[in-house]
Scaffold this motif. Sequence first.
Motif, short mmCIF file in Angstrom:
data_model
loop_
_atom_site.label_atom_id
_atom_site.label_comp_id
_atom_site.label_asym_id
_atom_site.label_seq_id
_atom_site.Cartn_x
_atom_site.Cartn_y
_atom_site.Cartn_z
N TYR A 76 4.99 -10.11 15.92
CA TYR A 76 6.39 -9.71 15.88
C TYR A 76 6.91 -9.35 17.26
O TYR A 76 8.01 -9.70 17.64
CB TYR A 76 6.56 -8.50 14.96
N ARG A 77 6.06 -8.65 18.02
CA ARG A 77 6.48 -8.23 19.35
C ARG A 77 6.79 -9.44 20.23
O ARG A 77 7.62 -9.36 21.12
CB ARG A 77 5.37 -7.41 20.03
N PHE A 130 -7.06 3.11 2.02
CA PHE A 130 -7.71 2.49 0.87
C PHE A 130 -9.21 2.35 1.12
O PHE A 130 -10.04 2.71 0.28
CB PHE A 130 -7.09 1.12 0.62
N ILE A 131 -9.56 1.83 2.31
CA ILE A 131 -10.98 1.66 2.63
C ILE A 131 -11.69 3.01 2.59
O ILE A 131 -12.77 3.16 2.02
CB ILE A 131 -11.15 0.99 4.01
N GLU A 150 1.30 -1.15 5.76
CA GLU A 150 0.15 -1.94 5.35
C GLU A 150 -1.10 -1.50 6.12
O GLU A 150 -2.18 -1.36 5.57
CB GLU A 150 0.44 -3.41 5.64
N PHE A 151 -0.92 -1.29 7.41
CA PHE A 151 -2.03 -0.91 8.28
C PHE A 151 -2.61 0.44 7.88
O PHE A 151 -3.80 0.58 7.58
CB PHE A 151 -1.54 -0.89 9.73
N VAL A 168 4.75 -3.53 7.85
CA VAL A 168 3.51 -3.85 8.58
C VAL A 168 2.74 -2.58 8.90
O VAL A 168 1.53 -2.49 8.69
CB VAL A 168 3.83 -4.65 9.85
N LEU A 225 -11.40 -7.67 1.45
CA LEU A 225 -10.01 -8.13 1.34
C LEU A 225 -9.06 -7.14 2.01
O LEU A 225 -8.14 -7.53 2.73
CB LEU A 225 -9.63 -8.29 -0.13
N VAL A 226 -9.29 -5.85 1.79
CA VAL A 226 -8.39 -4.86 2.37
C VAL A 226 -8.60 -4.80 3.89
O VAL A 226 -7.63 -4.69 4.65
CB VAL A 226 -8.61 -3.48 1.72
N LEU A 227 -9.84 -4.90 4.32
CA LEU A 227 -10.10 -4.94 5.77
C LEU A 227 -9.35 -6.11 6.40
O LEU A 227 -8.70 -5.96 7.45
CB LEU A 227 -11.61 -5.06 6.03
N GLY A 249 -3.93 0.44 4.27
CA GLY A 249 -5.19 -0.28 4.15
C GLY A 249 -6.37 0.57 4.59
O GLY A 249 -7.40 0.64 3.91
N ALA A 308 -2.40 -7.01 9.46
CA ALA A 308 -1.26 -6.17 9.84
C ALA A 308 -1.20 -6.03 11.36
O ALA A 308 -0.11 -6.13 11.95
CB ALA A 308 -1.36 -4.80 9.17
N CYS A 309 -2.36 -5.81 11.99
CA CYS A 309 -2.39 -5.76 13.47
C CYS A 309 -1.86 -7.06 14.05
O CYS A 309 -1.04 -7.07 14.97
CB CYS A 309 -3.82 -5.56 13.98
N THR A 318 0.08 -9.31 12.68
CA THR A 318 1.52 -9.47 12.45
C THR A 318 2.31 -8.62 13.42
O THR A 318 3.34 -9.04 13.94
CB THR A 318 1.87 -9.07 11.01
N PHE A 319 1.80 -7.41 13.68
CA PHE A 319 2.48 -6.52 14.61
C PHE A 319 2.62 -7.18 15.99
O PHE A 319 3.71 -7.26 16.55
CB PHE A 319 1.71 -5.21 14.73
N THR A 341 9.57 -4.53 14.63
CA THR A 341 8.52 -4.74 13.65
C THR A 341 8.94 -4.17 12.30
O THR A 341 9.42 -3.04 12.25
CB THR A 341 7.23 -4.02 14.08
N PHE A 359 0.78 -1.24 0.00
CA PHE A 359 0.00 0.00 0.00
C PHE A 359 0.81 1.28 0.00
O PHE A 359 0.25 2.37 0.05
CB PHE A 359 -0.94 0.02 1.20
N GLY A 378 -3.74 -25.16 2.07
CA GLY A 378 -3.98 -23.74 1.85
C GLY A 378 -3.30 -23.26 0.58
O GLY A 378 -3.85 -22.45 -0.18
N VAL A 407 -5.80 -5.20 6.80
CA VAL A 407 -5.55 -4.30 7.94
C VAL A 407 -5.52 -5.10 9.25
O VAL A 407 -4.61 -4.95 10.07
CB VAL A 407 -6.62 -3.19 8.00
#
Lengths: 322, 332
Positions: free
Chosen positions: B171-172, A312-313, A305-306, A302, B156-158, A309, B164-165, B167-168, A298, A250, B310, B161
């Motif tokens: 990662y932590r 985009f919405i 992307e957040f 990421v 799809l975009v939602l 996104g 992404a949360c 993954t964040f 991180t 994005f 998958g 998002v």
Amino acid sequence: MLKNILHTRPSFVLLLLSVTAVICIILFMTLGVKGQWDFALPLRAGKIAALILVAFCIGISAVVFQTISHNRILTPGIMGFDALYILIETLALFVFGLNISGHIATSGMFVLEVAVMTGFACLLFYSLFSGGVRSLHLILLAGIVFGLMFRSLSAFMIRIIDPNEFVILQDRLFASFNQVNTSLLVISIVTVALTSMIGWRLRHQYDVLSLGRDIAVNLGVPYKRTLMLTLVLISVFVSVSTALVGPVLFLGLLVSNLAYTLTGSDKHRYTLPAAVLLGVVFLVGGQTLLERVFELTTPLSVAIEFIGGLLFIYLVTRKGRV
Amino acid sequence: MLIHPGSNPLTSSYRLLLLPTIFLLALSLISISIGVGDFSFSHLWADNDDADVWQLLVISRLPRTLALILSGMTLAVAGLIMQMLVRNRFVEPSTAGTIESATLGILLVTLIAPDTPVFIKMLVAGAFSMMGTLVFMALLSRVPLRSPYLVPLIGLVLGGVVLACTTFVAYRFDLVQSLHAWTIGDFSGVLQGRYELLWIGLLLALLACFAADRFTVAGMGEAFTTNLGLNHRALTLFGLLVVSGISATVVITSGNIPFLGLIVPNIVSLLFGDNMRQSIPWVALLGGTFVLLCDIIGRLIYYPYEIPIGTVVGVIGSILFLTILFGRRNRA
């Protein structure tokens, strides 16, 4: 009076963005070095060169892509371009194995891959640009699904690939902003510089192109040729940025739309540099924030992307209202 | 599908169900008999006291095959329900943020209370996927002019998002690898005792079968539904409950199987139209068949190693999805 202000606004914005970008770069280079300058500076210089190059590639390709597709929601990343690059890279390794992808052949491989990708991209997206009434959302959806398909195919081959070969592939494909692949840097800079000449020669046509296909043809733009050359340019840029930092879905959308909003202009001589500068601010500034201020590991992608996104919405839901 | 005017269309289509049922059973037998361990059906009844073969069957092969069929059936039904509720052909749990939300729920509950029983984890995942889907529907209600392709795009975009949360957070806490394992559908870890939650999904799908006619009505729109004296809101909530529950059970057992709930109902709809009571058994059977087939491909193509389902579905599914996408447009 109002016209006068609008006329000066883009240059003001560009100036402001340049200053911000330079501040970000200085902060990135100097924060937290703790005296070990001769160690830190070369290391960071390589990183920052790569980040700026990526910002350049993504900013330019996003704006130009939106110009030729006459739409502000489309970007190469969303259309699955970078997933395609990863697929080709995986496929090459899968078919030829290690012999061809050793580091001696890296530059040759790179050129070959870009060539293959350009061919693919032209085939895939020619129908999109060659006119005819088509639903934008259909094309977007198809692009995202193509991206999913490319990613699944790569994942599929990665499962079968020899683990030793996979290590090399992983090194080249999934490098995040933390470990920018500097070995590819020189060839990338040369490639981008050479390709940029195409864009530079076409620069006057883009403003005309953004008026729409028919008007552009009427005004004497060689539409098909410009389109093909531009697709080449975009493919090269996307390949370079993906090779350097991996896919960022994005970022292009984020910087191009902010560039339009901030400069309040449609002229490419304002929007292109604004998009690139915004890219630098986001990447370098964001990386500085993540690494030095929050001390997070991180990947920046990421966070992008957040935010991207959400933007985009916002954009598509607002578009639906019109 | 040609239906003779004299015959009752319902019974004739039910009779036709025999064919896919037999096909599904045949595939199940194949699915049970392949694998690294030495297994053949004749050994089961051979006169030696070979307890290993039975053990292999009961502990590993049978649970896996059952899990595949259950996931396939329930996910396809979930896709069908979502398509009725949102009135869009291109919506299913993985194109509406439902799956991604469930994953976020599992991740959070794993972090906060690692010792939670799986059933509670599933409830949390279900609650999250329900919330995610509600956000999706709230977003949709803000888009007055709906292009049919815009709806899944937002979903799809939602999902991106939410991912992404996730993954964040992952990662932590160094959980990215586990996250990958959850998100890519994979049945290789399914053993006895590790798939039984899927029966809850089946139960929910069966409940949806009883309400099938109501969902058909709900698919006509809110005003129409209310005119017929049905509570549209309650129906929607019930549908969401079923969909979220199914998504949560499948994600927690095997991970995400993309596009399944989209492709199967679309194919069935091409064959039989949009009467849900009529199409629901077809959707379930074909869903199970599709998943079994993809799993068998993934197990055989690189034998004795496995490609996760998958990935296989990601490839085959996206090709089919694109075919449906462009095929529909050309006919329209």
